[in-house]
Scaffold this active site. Structure first.
Site, PDB file in Angstrom:
ATOM      1  N   VAL A 140       0.853  -1.174   0.000  1.00  0.00           N
ATOM      2  CA  VAL A 140       0.000   0.000   0.000  1.00  0.00           C
ATOM      3  C   VAL A 140       0.895   1.231   0.000  1.00  0.00           C
ATOM      4  O   VAL A 140       1.818   1.349   0.812  1.00  0.00           O
ATOM      5  CB  VAL A 140      -0.930   0.029   1.232  1.00  0.00           C
ATOM      6  CG1 VAL A 140      -1.782   1.301   1.226  1.00  0.00           C
ATOM      7  CG2 VAL A 140      -1.833  -1.199   1.264  1.00  0.00           C
ATOM      8  N   ASP A 177     -14.682  -9.783  11.031  1.00  0.00           N
ATOM      9  CA  ASP A 177     -13.287  -9.581  11.444  1.00  0.00           C
ATOM     10  C   ASP A 177     -13.136  -8.260  12.194  1.00  0.00           C
ATOM     11  O   ASP A 177     -12.175  -7.521  11.977  1.00  0.00           O
ATOM     12  CB  ASP A 177     -12.354  -9.617  10.235  1.00  0.00           C
ATOM     13  CG  ASP A 177     -10.906  -9.906  10.648  1.00  0.00           C
ATOM     14  OD1 ASP A 177     -10.698 -10.423  11.778  1.00  0.00           O
ATOM     15  OD2 ASP A 177      -9.987  -9.618   9.872  1.00  0.00           O
TER      16      ASP A 177
END
Length: 688
Positions: A375, A496
């Site tokens: 990223v 999650d």
């Protein structure tokens, strides 16, 4: 009562004709269901029942309060054939003779009918006296209408008060008078629909069966009503119109790139730990390829966050690993103005589309690295006012070789459907022969985890079991609960939720990231996936899970924010022991760290039985947002960011990366050469 064991239990029904009449109840059958029907709390059995156990057996008992706590008030959710017949007879309520009420209309009417008990000879309506106008129908017993020397009888299933109701309706009054008194001949129960409650009904907004069948010959008024309904119900069309309008506006102001800010769309609806457990490839979300922040166990989280960091190389860093080491793929197959109510307007946030050009993106700093890619903080060279974005880059070859290509595509598709101010925004997607690219919102305030465990914290001397202040935890928990409500209403379960997957924006609001385990549900799902320390009991015991699994994780995360640790997962615990603790250990609220309201909030979320968990009861998601711990908090003001966050990160400018680890020593993977995909593999990304 539901018969659980024993070969046969006999139900003996008292009867004058045959007092010894028996009806056998076999294993799996039930009896006593009359008390669970919306016939009224005041109803009684004309013929009492006696139950006799012929041999030893076991029965499950469900009382009415428990039943209603799960499904809601019976008269609002159940419509018995008897009630339907009685309501269908109420021609006085219909706009036109011969019409039939729809099921929804009958339920709406039933919800307004009050049940009243009258003793024998009790006056129900006094003659020549102004009384509240109401329509009555007899559920049980008999009433008599005094007409002088003689009187008329009305039995169960009959109506009275029609003249009173019609007169008040015609005169636009709430009261009226009758010529003859009406009394209860014996003890009786009546359903009463008052004029005031009738006027509150919105029956005109619902089409009648006969009208919908005929299709033609509708009055202009009905046509207008139907037209309005189309606008209300086609949320997608309205959102698309707004999006097109935003695109048109943007095309006229190309010299102002910042005009691609979030657009607000008001749509009226009528009705609603580091390690991860890998998801089975044949079920839903992902396997170990979805990453946690900076963890090599997966990639999705570290990439998605647009703000993931290198693992902190300090003593005590192990505390951040809220789960055990990655578990291989496991498939177990044998499911307070506090809330935006169903009748209120719901705000959606639409990102206007913009055609970014890959060659215009300028990579500045690496923000994180995962198993399948990296990223980068990037800017658009064409923008006059620099704005930071997070560019997630993933290798096609790595995704295909690890069986995660479909997961990557599904995650991108899910993110494109999320239009909530506190869910990370996907601006643009792109691909070339070697990589796929996602241009994401830059969230540069760091992880919520690092608010609980600061990066520069001295772990040896830091206070134990003391997390962030309660008002801070309350603020974050409320917004996360609002995000979950938004996702669950779209039928997505997140699976999650943990502090690592919640980032803090530059203005202090939490932002949800990483949708690698997200799945759209139509029924229970049985795949074991997520981060071990946050798994719900029904997941670790393979009972199947639904949206309640997210509420459990919210309870765990709330405790962690306050107490700096996972209640069920002390450091060093192995997965088997962890799962046993989750399934069997009782939660103990931190009364020394939190108010009684906050403790009650966590206690209700951490119920072992998902059916009795906060968020899964009759009030659904609204029960969570309406909890007394959140008194005074308004989702509308939160979504429009009109409230002041309790903490705001110190960020100098949009390109500030001080809240991220230094990744400058990591090589740029986009400069590497990868094996070429064959034609079939390349087709996987055809619609990316």
């Amino acid at each position: 009562m539901i018969c659980r064991g024993g070969e046969r239990t006999d139900l003996k029904k008292a009867s004058e004709a045959d007092p010894n009449q028996l009806r056998p109840v076999e294993r799996g059958q039930y009896f006593g269901d009359q008390v669970l029907q919306p016939a009224g709390d005041l109803m009684w059995l004309d013929t009492p029942l006696r139950v006799k156990a012929v041999e030893d057996g076991l029965c499950y008992v469900i009382d009415r309060p428990t039943f209603e706590a799960v499904v809601g008030p019976l008269k609002e959710v159940l419509l018995t054939p008897e009630a339907a017949r009685n309501i269908q007879k109420m021609d006085i309520l219909k706009q036109h003779p011969g019409q039939e009420f729809t099921i929804d209309q009958m339920k709406t009417i039933q919800s307004k009918i009050e049940e009243v008990f009258y003793s024998a000879n009790e006056t129900i309506i006094e003659a020549d006296m102004p009384v509240p106008a109401a329509l009555y129908y007899i559920r049980q017993g008999t009433v008599k209408i005094m007409t002088g020397r003689f009187h008329r009888l009305r039995i169960a299933g009959g109506f009275f008060g029609e003249d009173l109701f019609e007169e008040a309706k015609a005169n636009d009054e709430l009261k009226g008078t009758v010529e003859n008194s009406i009394l209860a001949k014996v003890n009786c129960v009546c359903g009463r629909l008052s004029m005031q409650d009738f006027l509150s009904l919105d029956l005109q907004d619902l089409s009648f069966k006969k009208d919908s069948d005929e299709g033609a010959s509708k009055s202009p008024q009905k046509a207008a009503i139907n037209k309005k309904k189309v606008v209300v119900m086609t949320k997608k069309e309205k959102a698309e119109r707004l999006l097109n309008k935003a695109n048109q506006q943007e095309s006229t102001t190309q010299k102002k790139p910042q005009s691609s800010k979030i657009a607000l769309s008001t749509v009226e609806e009528r009705k609603k730990p580091k390690a991860k457990v890998a998801d089975s490839s044949d079920d839903d979300s992902s396997s170990s390829g979805s990453s946690s922040s900076g963890s090599s166990s997966s990639s999705s989280s570290s990439d998605d966050s647009a703000a993931k960091k290198k693992p902190v190389k300090k003593q005590g860093t192990a505390k951040k690993a809220s789960g055990s080491p990655p578990i291989s793929e496991i498939s177990t197959k044998p499911k307070a103005v506090d809330v935006v109510d169903e009748e209120e307007e719901e705000i959606e946030y639409i990102i206007p589309k913009r055609d970014f050009k890959f060659e215009n993106l300028d990579k500045k700093v690496m923000l994180g690295e995962g198993q399948f890619g990296q990223v980068w903080l990037v800017t658009d060279k064409t923008e006059t006012e620099k704005r930071a974005y997070a560019l997630k880059i993933q290798s096609k070859y790595d995704l295909v070789s690890q069986g995660q290509a479909e997961v990557c595509i599904r995650e991108k598709n899910i993110m494109s459907q999320m239009h909530h101010p506190h869910i990370i925004k996907l601006f643009w997607s792109h691909q070339d022969p070697d990589f796929v690219y996602l241009l994401l919102e830059m969230v540069n305030g760091g992880e919520l985890f690092n608010r609980i465990h600061p990066i520069d914290e001295d772990f040896e001397n830091a206070p134990q079991n003391i997390g962030i202040p309660e008002d801070h935890a309350r603020f974050y928990a409320f917004i996360v609960a609002d995000m979950l409500k938004y996702m669950h209403e779209k039928k997505y379960v997140y699976r999650d939720l943990k502090p690592e997957n919640v980032l803090i924006s530059h203005n202090g609001f939490p932002v949800l990231i990483d949708f690698g385990f997200t799945k759209k549900l139509t029924e229970k799902t049985f795949t074991l996936c997520g981060t071990p320390g946050y798994l719900a009991p029904e997941m670790v015991t393979s009972q199947g899970h639904m949206f309640g699994a997210d509420h459990w994780a919210l309870g765990i995360m709330t405790y962690q924010m306050l107490c700096k640790e996972n209640f069920f997962f002390p450091d060093g615990m192995d997965p088997v022991t962890l799962y046993k603790c989750i399934a069997e250990d009782e939660f103990e609220p931190p009364t020394d760290r939190c108010s009684p309201e906050g403790c009650d909030f966590m206690d209700q979320l951490l119920q072992k039985d998902p059916v009795m968990r906060l968020g899964s009861l009759a009030g659904g998601e609204n029960d969570v947002l309406r909890h007394k711990w959140f008194t005074g908090m308004d989702p509308k003001k939160i979504r429009t960011q009109q409230l002041t966050p309790p903490w705001v990160p110190n960020i100098k400018d949009p390109l500030d990366t001080t809240h991220f680890e230094d990744w400058s020593d990591i090589e740029d993977k986009t400069q590497e050469r990868y094996p070429t995909l064959n034609d079939n593999q390349a087709l996987i990304f055809e619609d990316f």
